[in-house]
Design a protein around this motif. Structure first.
Motif, PDB file in Angstrom:
ATOM      1  N   LYS A 217       0.852  -1.181   0.000  1.00 43.38           N
ATOM      2  CA  LYS A 217       0.000   0.000   0.000  1.00 43.38           C
ATOM      3  C   LYS A 217       0.893   1.239   0.000  1.00 43.38           C
ATOM      4  CE  LYS A 217      -4.053  -1.860   2.389  1.00 43.38           C
ATOM      5  NZ  LYS A 217      -3.680  -3.243   2.615  1.00 43.38           N
ATOM      6  N   THR A 218       0.412   2.305  -0.623  1.00 37.61           N
ATOM      7  CA  THR A 218       1.175   3.548  -0.654  1.00 37.61           C
ATOM      8  C   THR A 218       0.246   4.744  -0.575  1.00 37.61           C
ATOM      9  OG1 THR A 218       2.986   4.719  -1.772  1.00 37.61           O
ATOM     10  CG2 THR A 218       1.270   3.770  -3.183  1.00 37.61           C
ATOM     11  N   LEU A 219       0.792   5.842  -0.083  1.00 34.10           N
ATOM     12  CA  LEU A 219       0.037   7.090   0.034  1.00 34.10           C
ATOM     13  C   LEU A 219       0.266   7.956  -1.188  1.00 34.10           C
ATOM     14  CD1 LEU A 219      -1.626   9.097   1.873  1.00 34.10           C
ATOM     15  CD2 LEU A 219       0.603  10.070   2.467  1.00 34.10           C
ATOM     16  N   VAL A 220      -0.799   8.523  -1.697  1.00 32.63           N
ATOM     17  CA  VAL A 220      -0.755   9.557  -2.728  1.00 32.63           C
ATOM     18  C   VAL A 220      -1.612  10.707  -2.213  1.00 32.63           C
ATOM     19  CG1 VAL A 220      -1.404  10.210  -5.085  1.00 32.63           C
ATOM     20  CG2 VAL A 220      -0.459   7.930  -4.635  1.00 32.63           C
ATOM     21  N   ILE A 221      -1.057  11.896  -2.208  1.00 34.04           N
ATOM     22  CA  ILE A 221      -1.831  13.088  -1.869  1.00 34.04           C
ATOM     23  C   ILE A 221      -1.938  13.938  -3.119  1.00 34.04           C
ATOM     24  CG2 ILE A 221      -1.982  15.197  -0.496  1.00 34.04           C
ATOM     25  CD1 ILE A 221      -0.331  13.778   1.671  1.00 34.04           C
ATOM     26  N   LEU A 222      -3.158  14.197  -3.558  1.00 37.09           N
ATOM     27  CA  LEU A 222      -3.386  15.141  -4.639  1.00 37.09           C
ATOM     28  C   LEU A 222      -3.370  16.515  -3.996  1.00 37.09           C
ATOM     29  CD1 LEU A 222      -6.192  13.302  -6.622  1.00 37.09           C
ATOM     30  CD2 LEU A 222      -3.727  13.033  -6.764  1.00 37.09           C
ATOM     31  N   LYS A 223      -2.327  17.259  -4.292  1.00 40.41           N
ATOM     32  CA  LYS A 223      -2.064  18.540  -3.644  1.00 40.41           C
ATOM     33  C   LYS A 223      -3.060  19.612  -4.097  1.00 40.41           C
ATOM     34  CE  LYS A 223       2.917  17.842  -3.073  1.00 40.41           C
ATOM     35  NZ  LYS A 223       4.238  18.445  -3.345  1.00 40.41           N
ATOM     36  N   PRO A 224      -3.077  20.743  -3.384  1.00 41.78           N
ATOM     37  CA  PRO A 224      -3.963  21.837  -3.796  1.00 41.78           C
ATOM     38  C   PRO A 224      -3.806  22.219  -5.263  1.00 41.78           C
ATOM     39  CG  PRO A 224      -3.166  22.278  -1.599  1.00 41.78           C
ATOM     40  CD  PRO A 224      -2.423  21.057  -2.100  1.00 41.78           C
ATOM     41  N   SER A 225      -2.611  22.105  -5.824  1.00 43.41           N
ATOM     42  CA  SER A 225      -2.432  22.439  -7.242  1.00 43.41           C
ATOM     43  C   SER A 225      -3.233  21.500  -8.138  1.00 43.41           C
ATOM     44  CB  SER A 225      -0.945  22.434  -7.625  1.00 43.41           C
ATOM     45  OG  SER A 225      -0.307  21.234  -7.262  1.00 43.41           O
ATOM     46  N   ALA A 226      -3.426  20.270  -7.744  1.00 43.35           N
ATOM     47  CA  ALA A 226      -4.254  19.335  -8.514  1.00 43.35           C
ATOM     48  C   ALA A 226      -5.735  19.610  -8.277  1.00 43.35           C
ATOM     49  CB  ALA A 226      -3.920  17.894  -8.143  1.00 43.35           C
ATOM     50  N   VAL A 227      -6.098  19.857  -7.025  1.00 46.11           N
ATOM     51  CA  VAL A 227      -7.497  20.113  -6.684  1.00 46.11           C
ATOM     52  C   VAL A 227      -7.980  21.391  -7.371  1.00 46.11           C
ATOM     53  CG1 VAL A 227      -9.079  20.656  -4.775  1.00 46.11           C
ATOM     54  CG2 VAL A 227      -7.335  18.870  -4.487  1.00 46.11           C
ATOM     55  N   GLN A 228      -7.201  22.468  -7.263  1.00 45.99           N
ATOM     56  CA  GLN A 228      -7.605  23.752  -7.826  1.00 45.99           C
ATOM     57  C   GLN A 228      -7.678  23.733  -9.353  1.00 45.99           C
ATOM     58  OE1 GLN A 228      -8.586  26.634  -6.131  1.00 45.99           O
ATOM     59  NE2 GLN A 228      -8.685  25.153  -4.472  1.00 45.99           N
ATOM     60  N   ARG A 229      -6.896  22.887  -9.969  1.00 50.22           N
ATOM     61  CA  ARG A 229      -6.882  22.814 -11.429  1.00 50.22           C
ATOM     62  C   ARG A 229      -7.850  21.768 -11.982  1.00 50.22           C
ATOM     63  NH1 ARG A 229      -0.963  22.074 -13.205  1.00 50.22           N
ATOM     64  NH2 ARG A 229      -2.006  21.974 -15.215  1.00 50.22           N
ATOM     65  N   GLY A 230      -8.595  21.104 -11.113  1.00 50.74           N
ATOM     66  CA  GLY A 230      -9.594  20.142 -11.562  1.00 50.74           C
ATOM     67  C   GLY A 230      -8.998  18.887 -12.169  1.00 50.74           C
ATOM     68  N   LEU A 231      -7.888  18.399 -11.592  1.00 46.30           N
ATOM     69  CA  LEU A 231      -7.188  17.233 -12.139  1.00 46.30           C
ATOM     70  C   LEU A 231      -7.422  15.948 -11.353  1.00 46.30           C
ATOM     71  CD1 LEU A 231      -3.768  18.972 -12.927  1.00 46.30           C
ATOM     72  CD2 LEU A 231      -5.594  18.395 -14.543  1.00 46.30           C
TER      73      LEU A 231
ATOM     74  N   GLN B 124       7.533  23.155  -6.693  1.00 46.11           N
ATOM     75  CA  GLN B 124       6.692  23.162  -5.498  1.00 46.11           C
ATOM     76  C   GLN B 124       5.254  22.790  -5.815  1.00 46.11           C
ATOM     77  OE1 GLN B 124       7.236  26.202  -2.470  1.00 46.11           O
ATOM     78  NE2 GLN B 124       5.044  26.566  -2.528  1.00 46.11           N
ATOM     79  N   GLU B 125       4.681  23.384  -6.811  1.00 48.33           N
ATOM     80  CA  GLU B 125       3.289  23.098  -7.186  1.00 48.33           C
ATOM     81  C   GLU B 125       3.310  21.907  -8.144  1.00 48.33           C
ATOM     82  OE1 GLU B 125       0.977  24.544  -5.533  1.00 48.33           O
ATOM     83  OE2 GLU B 125       2.299  26.045  -4.662  1.00 48.33           O
ATOM     84  N   ASN B 126       3.714  20.764  -7.593  1.00 52.14           N
ATOM     85  CA  ASN B 126       4.010  19.597  -8.428  1.00 52.14           C
ATOM     86  C   ASN B 126       2.939  18.505  -8.362  1.00 52.14           C
ATOM     87  OD1 ASN B 126       4.569  18.620  -5.895  1.00 52.14           O
ATOM     88  ND2 ASN B 126       6.710  18.172  -6.294  1.00 52.14           N
TER      89      ASN B 126
END
Length: 155
Positions: free
Chosen positions: A5-19, A112-114
């Motif tokens: 199992k692994t953690l993935v966090i969709l960062k604010p840059s992904a959330v804000q861009r609708g990805l 940073q916004e990666n």
């Protein structure tokens, strides 16, 4: 073969861009099983713990500010060699240096916004998953396509 199992966090840059959908679709199409997912607003305390290894870096404050800019999507994915598979799919930390075809290579031009955070080792994945998920938030279930993701005979 044991599943990881692994953690993935969709960062604010992904959330804000609708990805969110595009990124989660990539992991699902690869054959990783989504075992947990939740939207959450990260706190200063949680980020101090999560990024403690960067606390003495000059960019530490910017990272925390960026990670609290909006909610994030925390995900737990499972599969054989899930940590390595996810990191390969994600690409280099700096989006400008990430290979096209990787998530960062396709969606980021920033260090940073990666777009995503991913666990960097199986050991850290366990620690990070415990930091972001309670045990009852990680699910074990079968996928109907599991027989088409057969790992038998692989080393």
């Amino acid at each position: 073969m044991s599943l990881e199992k692994t953690l993935v966090i969709l960062k604010p840059s992904a959330v804000q861009r609708g990805l969110i959908g595009e990124i989660t679709t990539r992991f699902e199409r690869k054959g990783l099983r989504l075992a947990g997912m939740k939207m959450m607003q990260l706190t200063d305390d949680l980020l101090n713990e999560h990024y403690a290894h960067l606390a003495d870096k000059p960019f530490f404050g910017r990272i925390k500010q960026s990670m609290m800019a909006s909610p994030v999507i925390a995900c737990c994915y499972e599969g054989v060699d899930a940590v390595q598979v996810v990191r390969s799919m994600t690409g280099a930390t700096n989006g400008r240096k990430a290979t096209p075809g990787t998530i960062r290579g396709d969606y980021s031009v920033s260090a940073q916004e990666n777009i995503v955070h991913t666990s960097d080792s199986p050991e850290n994945a366990i620690v990070e998953l415990n930091r972001f998920f309670r045990p009852e938030e990680i699910f074990d279930y079968s996928l109907p396509v599991q027989s088409y993701l057969n790992y038998e005979g692989e080393e």
